[in-house]
Design a protein around this motif. Structure first.
Motif, PDB file in Angstrom:
ATOM      1  N   LEU A 145       0.827  -1.197   0.000  1.00  0.00           N
ATOM      2  CA  LEU A 145       0.000   0.000   0.000  1.00  0.00           C
ATOM      3  C   LEU A 145       0.866   1.254   0.000  1.00  0.00           C
ATOM      4  O   LEU A 145       0.521   2.268  -0.624  1.00  0.00           O
ATOM      5  N   GLY A 146       2.019   1.180   0.677  1.00  0.00           N
ATOM      6  CA  GLY A 146       2.963   2.290   0.611  1.00  0.00           C
ATOM      7  C   GLY A 146       3.491   2.491  -0.793  1.00  0.00           C
ATOM      8  O   GLY A 146       3.569   3.620  -1.299  1.00  0.00           O
ATOM      9  N   GLU A 147       3.847   1.397  -1.444  1.00  0.00           N
ATOM     10  CA  GLU A 147       4.332   1.475  -2.819  1.00  0.00           C
ATOM     11  C   GLU A 147       3.249   1.982  -3.769  1.00  0.00           C
ATOM     12  O   GLU A 147       3.525   2.709  -4.726  1.00  0.00           O
ATOM     13  N   LEU A 148       1.998   1.620  -3.486  1.00  0.00           N
ATOM     14  CA  LEU A 148       0.872   2.093  -4.290  1.00  0.00           C
ATOM     15  C   LEU A 148       0.666   3.596  -4.134  1.00  0.00           C
ATOM     16  O   LEU A 148       0.069   4.241  -5.008  1.00  0.00           O
ATOM     17  N   GLY A 149       1.148   4.154  -3.038  1.00  0.00           N
ATOM     18  CA  GLY A 149       1.077   5.593  -2.831  1.00  0.00           C
ATOM     19  C   GLY A 149      -0.195   6.068  -2.176  1.00  0.00           C
ATOM     20  O   GLY A 149      -0.605   7.218  -2.369  1.00  0.00           O
ATOM     21  N   VAL A 150      -0.836   5.209  -1.357  1.00  0.00           N
ATOM     22  CA  VAL A 150      -2.109   5.590  -0.748  1.00  0.00           C
ATOM     23  C   VAL A 150      -2.000   5.893   0.739  1.00  0.00           C
ATOM     24  O   VAL A 150      -3.009   6.189   1.380  1.00  0.00           O
ATOM     25  N   ILE A 199      -9.540  -2.860   5.047  1.00  0.00           N
ATOM     26  CA  ILE A 199      -8.331  -2.389   4.373  1.00  0.00           C
ATOM     27  C   ILE A 199      -8.373  -0.868   4.220  1.00  0.00           C
ATOM     28  O   ILE A 199      -7.382  -0.181   4.456  1.00  0.00           O
ATOM     29  N   ARG A 200      -9.536  -0.346   3.846  1.00  0.00           N
ATOM     30  CA  ARG A 200      -9.656   1.117   3.773  1.00  0.00           C
ATOM     31  C   ARG A 200      -9.459   1.748   5.139  1.00  0.00           C
ATOM     32  O   ARG A 200      -8.851   2.811   5.273  1.00  0.00           O
ATOM     33  N   THR A 201      -9.944   1.093   6.183  1.00  0.00           N
ATOM     34  CA  THR A 201      -9.768   1.619   7.527  1.00  0.00           C
ATOM     35  C   THR A 201      -8.293   1.714   7.892  1.00  0.00           C
ATOM     36  O   THR A 201      -7.859   2.689   8.522  1.00  0.00           O
ATOM     37  N   PHE A 202      -7.506   0.722   7.513  1.00  0.00           N
ATOM     38  CA  PHE A 202      -6.063   0.818   7.770  1.00  0.00           C
ATOM     39  C   PHE A 202      -5.485   2.064   7.115  1.00  0.00           C
ATOM     40  O   PHE A 202      -4.728   2.825   7.742  1.00  0.00           O
ATOM     41  N   VAL A 203      -5.838   2.288   5.853  1.00  0.00           N
ATOM     42  CA  VAL A 203      -5.319   3.454   5.132  1.00  0.00           C
ATOM     43  C   VAL A 203      -5.777   4.741   5.805  1.00  0.00           C
ATOM     44  O   VAL A 203      -5.012   5.705   5.907  1.00  0.00           O
ATOM     45  N   SER A 204      -7.015   4.774   6.296  1.00  0.00           N
ATOM     46  CA  SER A 204      -7.522   5.966   6.981  1.00  0.00           C
ATOM     47  C   SER A 204      -6.822   6.195   8.316  1.00  0.00           C
ATOM     48  O   SER A 204      -6.466   7.335   8.648  1.00  0.00           O
ATOM     49  N   VAL A 205      -6.643   5.141   9.097  1.00  0.00           N
ATOM     50  CA  VAL A 205      -5.955   5.296  10.377  1.00  0.00           C
ATOM     51  C   VAL A 205      -4.529   5.781  10.148  1.00  0.00           C
ATOM     52  O   VAL A 205      -4.061   6.734  10.788  1.00  0.00           O
ATOM     53  N   GLN A 206      -3.845   5.124   9.225  1.00  0.00           N
ATOM     54  CA  GLN A 206      -2.449   5.475   8.966  1.00  0.00           C
ATOM     55  C   GLN A 206      -2.314   6.902   8.433  1.00  0.00           C
ATOM     56  O   GLN A 206      -1.498   7.684   8.932  1.00  0.00           O
ATOM     57  N   GLY A 207      -3.119   7.229   7.413  1.00  0.00           N
ATOM     58  CA  GLY A 207      -2.942   8.499   6.724  1.00  0.00           C
ATOM     59  C   GLY A 207      -3.773   9.633   7.280  1.00  0.00           C
ATOM     60  O   GLY A 207      -3.247  10.711   7.606  1.00  0.00           O
ATOM     61  N   SER A 208      -5.099   9.414   7.409  1.00  0.00           N
ATOM     62  CA  SER A 208      -5.990  10.504   7.819  1.00  0.00           C
ATOM     63  C   SER A 208      -5.877  10.834   9.297  1.00  0.00           C
ATOM     64  O   SER A 208      -6.131  11.973   9.699  1.00  0.00           O
ATOM     65  N   LEU A 209      -5.541   9.848  10.115  1.00  0.00           N
ATOM     66  CA  LEU A 209      -5.457  10.085  11.552  1.00  0.00           C
ATOM     67  C   LEU A 209      -4.011  10.277  12.008  1.00  0.00           C
ATOM     68  O   LEU A 209      -3.616  11.368  12.429  1.00  0.00           O
ATOM     69  N   VAL A 210      -3.203   9.231  11.924  1.00  0.00           N
ATOM     70  CA  VAL A 210      -1.849   9.293  12.492  1.00  0.00           C
ATOM     71  C   VAL A 210      -0.971  10.289  11.727  1.00  0.00           C
ATOM     72  O   VAL A 210      -0.389  11.219  12.311  1.00  0.00           O
ATOM     73  N   MET A 211      -0.880  10.099  10.417  1.00  0.00           N
ATOM     74  CA  MET A 211       0.002  10.968   9.640  1.00  0.00           C
ATOM     75  C   MET A 211      -0.514  12.404   9.598  1.00  0.00           C
ATOM     76  O   MET A 211       0.266  13.355   9.629  1.00  0.00           O
ATOM     77  N   SER A 212      -1.844  12.565   9.530  1.00  0.00           N
ATOM     78  CA  SER A 212      -2.396  13.920   9.565  1.00  0.00           C
ATOM     79  C   SER A 212      -2.095  14.608  10.891  1.00  0.00           C
ATOM     80  O   SER A 212      -1.797  15.807  10.930  1.00  0.00           O
ATOM     81  N   ALA A 213      -2.181  13.860  11.990  1.00  0.00           N
ATOM     82  CA  ALA A 213      -1.876  14.450  13.294  1.00  0.00           C
ATOM     83  C   ALA A 213      -0.439  14.952  13.346  1.00  0.00           C
ATOM     84  O   ALA A 213      -0.166  16.067  13.835  1.00  0.00           O
ATOM     85  N   ILE A 214       0.468  14.143  12.857  1.00  0.00           N
ATOM     86  CA  ILE A 214       1.878  14.545  12.865  1.00  0.00           C
ATOM     87  C   ILE A 214       2.103  15.699  11.893  1.00  0.00           C
ATOM     88  O   ILE A 214       2.811  16.670  12.193  1.00  0.00           O
ATOM     89  N   HIS A 215       1.488  15.615  10.713  1.00  0.00           N
ATOM     90  CA  HIS A 215       1.674  16.630   9.683  1.00  0.00           C
ATOM     91  C   HIS A 215       1.078  17.973  10.107  1.00  0.00           C
ATOM     92  O   HIS A 215       1.680  19.030   9.891  1.00  0.00           O
TER      93      HIS A 215
END
Length: 416
Positions: free
Chosen positions: A60-65, A97-113
């Motif tokens: 999923l990282g390689e896919l860019g999502v 699977i979408r939830t994983f992408v949301s937790v990783q990107g929309s929640l965790v990474m967004s919080a840090i960003h």
């Protein structure tokens, strides 16, 4: 299903596909191909065995999502519509699977960003974007779900370190995560002392001595006192992981605090990002259930004719297609507003409330077209419907989003 990538759906009654740019369609088709190749062939087993497929995280990282809507620090920097389309195609495979992408990107990474320091961003965002590390987002508590202001988790300064005590519940991925974004109440006195220490000066007097505000912390999950236990058994989101988390005297350095945006505005900004993904993702689940019902109805013969030839079945198919088309239009409108910088919080609530509610009804109706065969994992509608019970609940229940919209319409706060 054929080996070729499907570019449009029979549920697209209004040619919404024609309103996408070529770049948006290319991105959508690439994620759809991934879902067809890596999720669909395995999802029934993952769901039955309650298994989250960690092996696809780097893919999923390689896919860019992962954090694809964020800029810099190795993040793809794609548009809101492109991120929404990716969520839609992943959830057509499975909500987990979408939830994983949301937790990783929309929640965790967004919080840090949004709220982290430059050092925190440099340490974590590139690894999270590549899928080399997994994050979790600790906001909800056993007694603080829809009302996060009532959280009891607290952090206090002690000898130049933060000590965190409390408990969290329904925390996605916590048992496999490398880092946790933990939200805790902090006294203004401790926050001022921490800020001053990091700035190398004296602490300012807080505006209101003794006041507490919510702050975020980056906590490596290997820290002593951090424990995550998967919640089992579940009837929903079985290809995902949700955990109880205990924080018992967890000590982290002073610079583990997210320096920006004290207060609930911090986690709420991240929740809005996750809610946005749900607006699109729920359309993907509904579309997949509709397509399963349409295909089955054309092949299943009863009373000497395909089930699709019966008027009542056609009515179900038409109603489902209409709802999916309307949900798709709503998602695209919200995505265009987000890309234009015109999206407001109540609009996200309108999209999340409508599309999650729509999707679960479409999936339930699709199951009826499949008859008794629809209760097996050979078919997707009931799996999607089970997952959507969680999707409809997390990131704000129907009731919460109804009251947000009610407040927007009337100007009256009805939460209390």
């Amino acid at each position: 299903m054929t080996d070729a990538v499907r570019t449009s759906s029979p549920a697209d009654l209004l040619d919404v596909d024609g309103d996408l740019t070529s770049d948006e369609r290319d991105l959508r088709d690439r994620v759809r191909e991934f879902a067809d190749r890596r999720i669909r062939p395995h999802i029934a087993r993952w769901f039955a065995d309650a298994e989250f497929p960690r092996e696809i995280v780097p893919e999923l990282g390689e896919l860019g999502v992962l954090g694809m809507h964020l800029d810099g620090y190795g993040c793809p920097g794609r548009s809101a519509v492109e991120y929404g389309l990716a969520c839609q195609e992943l959830e057509a495979g499975d909500s987990g699977i979408r939830t994983f992408v949301s937790v990783q990107g929309s929640l965790v990474m967004s919080a840090i960003h949004k709220h982290g320091s430059a050092a925190q961003k440099e340490e974590w965002l590139p690894r999270l974007a590549r899928g080399e590390a997994i994050g979790c987002f600790g906001l909800t508590e056993p007694d603080a779900g829809s009302d996060p202001a009532s959280m009891t988790t607290r952090a206090r300064l002690d000898g130049g370190e933060w000590v965190i005590d409390g408990a969290k519940r329904w925390i996605g991925l916590a048992s496999v995560a490398d880092v946790a974004v933990i939200w805790a109440k902090v006294s203004d006195d401790d926050a001022a002392a921490s800020s001053a220490a990091r700035a190398g000066g004296a602490a300012d007097s807080p505006a209101r001595p003794g006041r507490e505000r919510v702050r975020g912390f980056l906590v490596p999950t290997s820290t002593p006192g951090f424990a995550a236990t998967p919640i089992e058994p579940k009837l929903s989101m079985r290809a995902s992981i949700q955990c109880d988390v205990v924080l018992d005297g967890v000590r982290v350095p002073d610079d583990a605090i997210l320096p920006e945006h004290p207060g609930l505005a911090g986690p709420f900004a991240c929740l809005d990002e996750a809610r946005y993904g749900i607006v699109w993702g729920s359309v993907g689940a509904a579309r997949d259930a509709f397509e399963a019902a349409l295909g089955y109805a054309g092949e299943r013969v009863q009373f000497g004719v395909p089930v699709a030839s019966h008027q009542l079945t056609q009515e179900k198919l038409v109603n489902m297609a209409l709802e999916v088309s309307k949900g798709q239009l709503l998602a695209l409108r919200i995505g265009r507003l987000k890309d234009a910088g015109r999206l407001e919080a109540h609009m996200i609530s309108a999209g999340k409330l409508n599309n999650a509610r729509m999707a679960i009804e479409v999936c339930r109706t699709a199951r009826t077209v499949l008859g008794g065969n629809g209760i097996t994992l050979d078919h997707s509608p009931l799996r999607h419907a089970n997952n959507l019970e969680s999707v409809r609940t997390y990131e704000g229940t129907d009731e919460v989003h109804t009251l947000i919209l009610g407040r927007h319409l009337t100007g009256i706060q009805a939460f209390r």
